[in-house]
Design an enzyme around this catalytic site. Structure first.
Site, short mmCIF file in Angstrom:
data_model
loop_
_atom_site.label_atom_id
_atom_site.label_comp_id
_atom_site.label_asym_id
_atom_site.label_seq_id
_atom_site.Cartn_x
_atom_site.Cartn_y
_atom_site.Cartn_z
N LYS A 129 0.82 -1.21 0.00
CA LYS A 129 0.00 0.00 0.00
C LYS A 129 0.85 1.27 0.00
O LYS A 129 0.41 2.32 -0.42
CB LYS A 129 -0.97 -0.02 1.17
CG LYS A 129 -2.01 -1.13 0.99
CD LYS A 129 -3.12 -1.08 2.02
CE LYS A 129 -4.21 -2.10 1.70
NZ LYS A 129 -3.77 -3.50 1.84
C1 LIG Z 1 -4.40 -4.60 1.31
C2 LIG Z 1 -3.64 -5.86 1.19
C3 LIG Z 1 -4.03 -6.88 0.29
C4 LIG Z 1 -5.31 -6.80 -0.53
O1 LIG Z 1 -5.24 -5.84 -1.54
P1 LIG Z 1 -6.55 -5.33 -2.29
O2 LIG Z 1 -6.09 -4.20 -3.13
O3 LIG Z 1 -7.49 -4.88 -1.20
O4 LIG Z 1 -7.13 -6.46 -3.07
C5 LIG Z 1 -3.23 -8.01 0.18
N1 LIG Z 1 -2.12 -8.14 0.92
C6 LIG Z 1 -1.71 -7.20 1.80
C7 LIG Z 1 -0.49 -7.43 2.60
C8 LIG Z 1 -2.44 -6.02 1.96
O5 LIG Z 1 -2.05 -5.08 2.83
#
Ligand SMILES: *Cc1c(COP(=O)(O)O)cnc(C)c1O
Length: 487
Positions: A129
């Protein structure tokens, strides 16, 4: 470039807003999500040029190329500077920003399977993120300064989103963050990451309750329009278009690393929850990136796997949402999914509106198995899917470590397990790594009997002083707190 809502009809499909107008907004006023009115096409000459940009100038320059196609209301020199400030080796740990590692042994060579892991998790909070959120922080600061405004970001987190937002917004002028989290529910590492931030513009609020209580508080504040306007409340949740757009870049960067020529194709497997990450892959492919298959990997919370197998989208209640050892994928509905459905249905905003506003509200499900783009040659719009359980995660973490000497986190393990089920000889499969194992240490210990390595800058963070306010799960309490702590 103009943006329209996924629930737009008629003339509104041509869009009225430009990038900076939707940057600070959440949902469109009609309840839909914003998308560009068309996907810019990357032709062969452009793709060839971008490959040179990637090799010659690197990630920040590639990001500028991609973003320029979607942003025409920030001067090019400013946008370039924002990209260069965001995607540095200092912040993301390596010169490539998203380096690829090949997983190869005698049996993959014999089977002619080509498997890569693309590391998206070397940013400040060790989860993917950061790649979007760090850019968002710089864009917010830039745009707020240009307008002479400020913004109070209110959010709820169970882990990765909140810390990525705080590390992106810390010290930024014009921005304050109020982040609620369920008291004692995050991993000790995640708590320490957030609560040790001493920046004055960051407010951690630990709520006596579960994640849903936090979300309810945020919703209650957001639906009080007077309060929202008076205190300039905004959000940075996963439906923000700028986050999705920023994620498109690493699909191109992964492709250029895994291939030599633009005539080659690759597939990606993406650990998915809210469908944000893989939606960016969908957009990259719509722009012309030669992607064969996008494989959606879920954990036991398999809303998305069910959809791609059956065409039925059935949201779960929060009571039916399981707590798993890949917690960032524990979702009851996939908040970005509406964007994909809009494309799947040929951008029929009226139908999307009916599905999400009426059908889903009434029956908790809808069925798209008969939609031509879903059925056609069983292609499912170029998607495939699979699911992985706690036992699969343990097994995948263990065997990946034994076979390749590489330690992966629980979310990446879900993806790797599913990727193996979809590999085709000669076609590179890129698994997106979304977090580092240290964030989910307990499961690593369960799988391997040892603690994962900790990057040096995180030594001892659990014992740092904490800055956090405890609160009961009460909308009025958070309103009072915000009113006291913003200008
Ligand atoms: C947020 C997250 C996901 C999921 O991603 P999306 O964009 O919501 O599908 C997967 N793995 C980790 C470690 C995350 O922080």
């Amino acid at each position: 470039m103009k943006y329209c809502s996924t629930r737009a009809a008629g003339d509104d499909l041509r869009g009225h807003k430009r990038f900076c107008e939707i940057l600070l907004e959440g949902l469109a006023p009609d309840g839909g999500l914003y998308l560009p009115v068309h996907y810019p096409q990357v032709d062969a000459a452009t793709l060839a040029r971008w490959r040179n940009v990637w090799h010659g100038q690197g990630y920040a320059a590639l990001a500028f190329e991609v973003l320029s196609l979607y942003i025409d209301d920030i001067p090019a020199t400013d946008l370039k500077a924002l990209c260069e400030k965001t995607y540095t080796r200092d912040i993301f740990g390596t010169p490539q920003i998203v380096p690829l590692t090949k997983l190869e042994d005698a049996s993959t060579i014999a089977a002619k399977t080509i498997l890569y892991v693309e590391a998206l998790s070397n940013g400040p909070t060790l989860a993917f993120k950061d790649l979007a959120m760090q850019l968002l922080g710089n864009l917010f600061e830039y745009e707020l300064a240009r307008r002479g405004e400020h913004l109070n970001i209110l959010g709820a987190t169970s882990g990765d989103t909140g810390s990525a937002a705080e590390y992106a917004m810390r010290g930024k002028k014009g921005v304050r963050v109020f982040m609620t989290s369920p008291l004692g529910r995050m991993s000790p590492f995640q708590q320490a990451q957030m609560f040790s931030l001493m920046d004055e513009n960051i407010h951690n609020i630990a709520v006596d309750g579960v994640f849903d209580d936090c979300q309810d508080m945020v919703k209650a504040v957001s639906s009080d329009l007077d309060f929202k306007r008076k205190h300039r409340i905004g959000t940075v949740n996963s439906i923000n278009w700028a986050r999705l757009m920023a994620q498109v870049v690493y699909y191109f960067a992964g492709y250029f690393q895994a291939t030599r020529s633009n005539l080659e194709k690759v597939s990606f497997t993406v650990p998915s929850g809210n469908f944000g990450n893989v939606c960016a892959g969908h957009i990259a492919r719509m722009m012309g990136l030669p992607i064969d298959t996008l494989v959606v990997a879920t954990n036991e919370n398999d809303v998305l796997d069910e959809f791609f197998r059956s065409g039925v989208y059935r949201v779960r209640s929060s009571a039916d949402t399981l707590e798993t050892s890949s917690p960032s994928m524990d979702i009851s509905k996939a908040s970005n999914f509406e964007r994909f459905v809009f494309d799947l249905l040929g951008r029929d905003g009226v139908r999307v509106k009916a599905l999400f506003e009426t059908t889903l509200q009434q029956g908790g499900r809808f069925d798209l198995s008969a939609a031509p783009a879903f059925e056609e040659a069983g292609s499912k719009f170029g998607f495939a899917s699979g699911k992985s359980t706690h036992a699969d995660r343990l097994n995948t973490i263990r065997t990946t470590f034994e076979r390749f000497g590489i330690l992966i986190d629980t979310h990446t393990a879900d993806a790797l397990k599913v990727a193996r089920e979809h590999q085709q000889p000669g076609l590179p499969m890129i698994v997106l790594e979304t977090a580092l194992p240290i964030k989910f240490a307990a499961t690593i210990v369960e799988a391997l009997g040892r603690e994962p390595d900790r990057p040096p800058k995180f030594e001892g963070i659990e014992s740092l002083p904490k800055r956090v306010t405890r609160m009961t799960a009460d909308a009025q309490a958070i309103k009072n707190y915000i009113a006291q702590h913003c200008r």
